[in-house]
Design a protein around this motif. Sequence first.
Motif, PDB file in Angstrom:
ATOM      1  N   GLU A   1       2.719  10.181  -9.780  1.00  0.00           N
ATOM      2  CA  GLU A   1       1.855  10.276 -10.886  1.00  0.00           C
ATOM      3  C   GLU A   1       0.966  11.692 -11.023  1.00  0.00           C
ATOM      4  O   GLU A   1       0.873  12.529 -11.852  1.00  0.00           O
ATOM      5  CB  GLU A   1       0.847   9.046 -11.188  1.00  0.00           C
ATOM      6  CG  GLU A   1       1.685   7.845 -11.571  1.00  0.00           C
ATOM      7  CD  GLU A   1       0.879   6.575 -11.126  1.00  0.00           C
ATOM      8  OE1 GLU A   1       1.423   5.518 -11.609  1.00  0.00           O
ATOM      9  OE2 GLU A   1      -0.399   6.728 -11.005  1.00  0.00           O
ATOM     10  N   ALA A   2       0.475  11.924  -9.767  1.00  0.00           N
ATOM     11  CA  ALA A   2      -0.388  13.105  -9.568  1.00  0.00           C
ATOM     12  C   ALA A   2       0.433  14.463  -9.752  1.00  0.00           C
ATOM     13  O   ALA A   2       0.190  15.300 -10.497  1.00  0.00           O
ATOM     14  CB  ALA A   2      -0.972  13.062  -8.313  1.00  0.00           C
ATOM     15  N   ARG A   3       1.752  14.356  -9.181  1.00  0.00           N
ATOM     16  CA  ARG A   3       2.822  15.370  -9.434  1.00  0.00           C
ATOM     17  C   ARG A   3       3.016  15.745 -10.775  1.00  0.00           C
ATOM     18  O   ARG A   3       3.106  16.963 -11.252  1.00  0.00           O
ATOM     19  CB  ARG A   3       3.992  15.093  -8.650  1.00  0.00           C
ATOM     20  CG  ARG A   3       5.199  16.139  -8.848  1.00  0.00           C
ATOM     21  CD  ARG A   3       4.739  17.352  -8.511  1.00  0.00           C
ATOM     22  NE  ARG A   3       5.518  17.816  -7.250  1.00  0.00           N
ATOM     23  CZ  ARG A   3       5.337  19.097  -6.538  1.00  0.00           C
ATOM     24  NH1 ARG A   3       4.271  20.039  -7.122  1.00  0.00           N
ATOM     25  NH2 ARG A   3       5.869  19.137  -5.418  1.00  0.00           N
TER      26      ARG A   3
ATOM     27  N   ALA B   1       2.137   1.626  -3.689  1.00  0.00           N
ATOM     28  CA  ALA B   1       1.187   2.201  -4.326  1.00  0.00           C
ATOM     29  C   ALA B   1       0.781   3.627  -4.022  1.00  0.00           C
ATOM     30  O   ALA B   1       0.467   4.608  -5.254  1.00  0.00           O
ATOM     31  CB  ALA B   1      -0.088   1.325  -4.173  1.00  0.00           C
ATOM     32  N   GLU B   2       0.720   3.778  -2.940  1.00  0.00           N
ATOM     33  CA  GLU B   2       0.431   5.411  -2.566  1.00  0.00           C
ATOM     34  C   GLU B   2       1.629   6.471  -3.084  1.00  0.00           C
ATOM     35  O   GLU B   2       1.330   7.391  -3.765  1.00  0.00           O
ATOM     36  CB  GLU B   2       0.392   5.594  -0.876  1.00  0.00           C
ATOM     37  CG  GLU B   2      -0.076   6.898  -0.512  1.00  0.00           C
ATOM     38  CD  GLU B   2      -0.112   6.956   0.893  1.00  0.00           C
ATOM     39  OE1 GLU B   2       0.337   7.857   1.300  1.00  0.00           O
ATOM     40  OE2 GLU B   2      -0.872   6.138   1.560  1.00  0.00           O
ATOM     41  N   LYS B   3       3.020   6.080  -2.746  1.00  0.00           N
ATOM     42  CA  LYS B   3       3.870   6.797  -3.516  1.00  0.00           C
ATOM     43  C   LYS B   3       3.786   7.052  -5.009  1.00  0.00           C
ATOM     44  O   LYS B   3       4.199   7.981  -5.500  1.00  0.00           O
ATOM     45  CB  LYS B   3       4.929   6.070  -2.773  1.00  0.00           C
ATOM     46  CG  LYS B   3       6.456   6.948  -3.208  1.00  0.00           C
ATOM     47  CD  LYS B   3       6.539   8.215  -2.395  1.00  0.00           C
ATOM     48  CE  LYS B   3       7.729   8.908  -2.414  1.00  0.00           C
ATOM     49  NZ  LYS B   3       7.605  10.255  -1.745  1.00  0.00           N
ATOM     50  N   ALA B   4       3.554   5.761  -5.460  1.00  0.00           N
ATOM     51  CA  ALA B   4       3.276   5.812  -7.071  1.00  0.00           C
ATOM     52  C   ALA B   4       2.209   6.737  -7.410  1.00  0.00           C
ATOM     53  O   ALA B   4       2.442   7.643  -8.579  1.00  0.00           O
ATOM     54  CB  ALA B   4       3.269   4.528  -7.621  1.00  0.00           C
ATOM     55  N   GLU B   5       1.306   6.727  -6.633  1.00  0.00           N
ATOM     56  CA  GLU B   5       0.217   7.771  -7.090  1.00  0.00           C
ATOM     57  C   GLU B   5       0.519   9.159  -6.911  1.00  0.00           C
ATOM     58  O   GLU B   5       0.051  10.003  -7.622  1.00  0.00           O
ATOM     59  CB  GLU B   5      -1.306   7.297  -6.092  1.00  0.00           C
ATOM     60  CG  GLU B   5      -1.951   5.988  -6.744  1.00  0.00           C
ATOM     61  CD  GLU B   5      -2.853   5.510  -5.677  1.00  0.00           C
ATOM     62  OE1 GLU B   5      -3.330   6.263  -4.669  1.00  0.00           O
ATOM     63  OE2 GLU B   5      -3.134   4.196  -5.987  1.00  0.00           O
ATOM     64  N   GLN B   6       1.262   9.288  -5.752  1.00  0.00           N
ATOM     65  CA  GLN B   6       1.616  10.766  -5.609  1.00  0.00           C
ATOM     66  C   GLN B   6       2.569  11.168  -6.649  1.00  0.00           C
ATOM     67  O   GLN B   6       2.425  12.506  -7.025  1.00  0.00           O
ATOM     68  CB  GLN B   6       2.188  10.801  -4.196  1.00  0.00           C
ATOM     69  CG  GLN B   6       1.451  10.750  -3.093  1.00  0.00           C
ATOM     70  CD  GLN B   6       2.229  10.558  -1.572  1.00  0.00           C
ATOM     71  OE1 GLN B   6       3.533  10.650  -1.662  1.00  0.00           O
ATOM     72  NE2 GLN B   6       1.575  10.699  -0.569  1.00  0.00           N
TER      73      GLN B   6
ATOM     74  N   GLU C   1       0.711  -1.229   0.037  1.00  0.00           N
ATOM     75  CA  GLU C   1      -0.065   0.214   0.113  1.00  0.00           C
ATOM     76  C   GLU C   1       0.901   1.340  -0.253  1.00  0.00           C
ATOM     77  O   GLU C   1       0.494   2.307  -0.752  1.00  0.00           O
ATOM     78  CB  GLU C   1      -1.036  -0.098   1.319  1.00  0.00           C
ATOM     79  CG  GLU C   1      -1.995  -0.932   1.050  1.00  0.00           C
ATOM     80  CD  GLU C   1      -3.069  -0.992   2.340  1.00  0.00           C
ATOM     81  OE1 GLU C   1      -2.687  -0.446   3.352  1.00  0.00           O
ATOM     82  OE2 GLU C   1      -3.896  -1.997   2.195  1.00  0.00           O
TER      83      GLU C   1
END
Length: 96
Positions: free
Chosen positions: A43-45, A36-41, A33
Amino acid sequence: MSTTTIRLPDELKARVAEAAKRAGTTSHNFILEAIAEKAEQAEARAGLDAEAEQRYARIVESGQTIPWDEMRRYLEGRAAGTSAQRPSARKLAQDR
């Protein structure tokens, strides 16, 4: 699903185990998790950076912008629910 091995310092491994326990999950799931959270951050950045670049390119192309103090007043008025007059764009001030 592929397997990846990571080496964790003992202190970090203990912290992860404790955090996972508090979260009611396993260390393995907690790590998944977190990744995944770090990857989402990231991607959002990247999305925000791309949007900023596109907006800046439009400003440069049009030569028009709205001063921040005017836009801020407008946005604060909208957020407060009052009727705020939308500021109009004008020629970008040139450095002298």
